[in-house]
Design a protein around this motif. Structure first.
Motif: not given
Length: 179
Positions: A129-147
């Motif tokens: 969807w993001i690329t279909s409208v001409g935007a760039w997908p920035t993907v952040c990978i989930f990492r659990p954070t202690t606390g």
């Protein structure tokens, strides 16, 4: 000083959540850096309902705008981002990305998503969807954070994240080294 001493060419502002006045709050700073320093300028803003404010940013010469879409699936968005859902609603993120992408050069707008929480197929749909409208997908990978509230959640599988990243490059025509 950053430009002169380190060769900085781009500065990115994050306005955080300012209610319906994020663009208004950030505009003088964005304008000053463009006019007085001559750098490329980006802004990450919470979406606003008055899209003429985005047009003002474009008129100021902002080079990049990004929005934290976070999740494609509305149920995951509401579950993980209840405040954003309650105050802004997920639809406003989609509409803001589409509006800005329609008025700026391809790739000058980004939709940021978190991979590894919602089902991978939903993340792939977000990229599409993001690329279909001409935007760039920035993907952040989930990492659990202690606390953190999600410290007991499992990190995503390597194979799934490789698939997600390959999908980004495939959608943008950059795939090659990843296959």
């Amino acid at each position: 000083a950053a430009r002169d001493e380190s060769g900085v060419t781009f500065v990115h502002f994050n306005a955080g959540f300012q209610g319906n006045r994020g663009v208004q709050f950030a505009a003088p700073y964005l304008r000053a850096v463009k006019d007085q320093v001559g750098l490329l300028v980006g802004a990450q803003l919470a979406p606003e309902k008055d899209f003429s404010r985005y047009d003002r940013l474009i008129d100021l010469g902002v080079d990049h705008v990004s929005f934290w879409l976070e999740f494609f699936d509305p149920e995951w968005f509401a579950r993980i981002c209840p405040g954003k859902e309650r105050v802004l609603g997920q639809r406003l993120f989609f509409d803001s990305i589409a509006h800005c992408a329609a008025h700026m050069p391809r790739g000058a707008v980004s939709g940021e998503i978190i991979a590894g929480i919602e089902p991978i197929e939903q993340t792939l749909q977000a990229i599409d969807w993001i690329t279909s409208v001409g935007a760039w997908p920035t993907v952040c990978i989930f990492r659990p954070t202690t606390g953190g509230d999600m410290e007991d959640w499992q990190p995503p599988a390597y194979e799934d994240m490789r698939r997600v990243m390959a999908h980004v490059y495939r959608d943008e025509g950059l795939i090659g080294a990843f296959e």
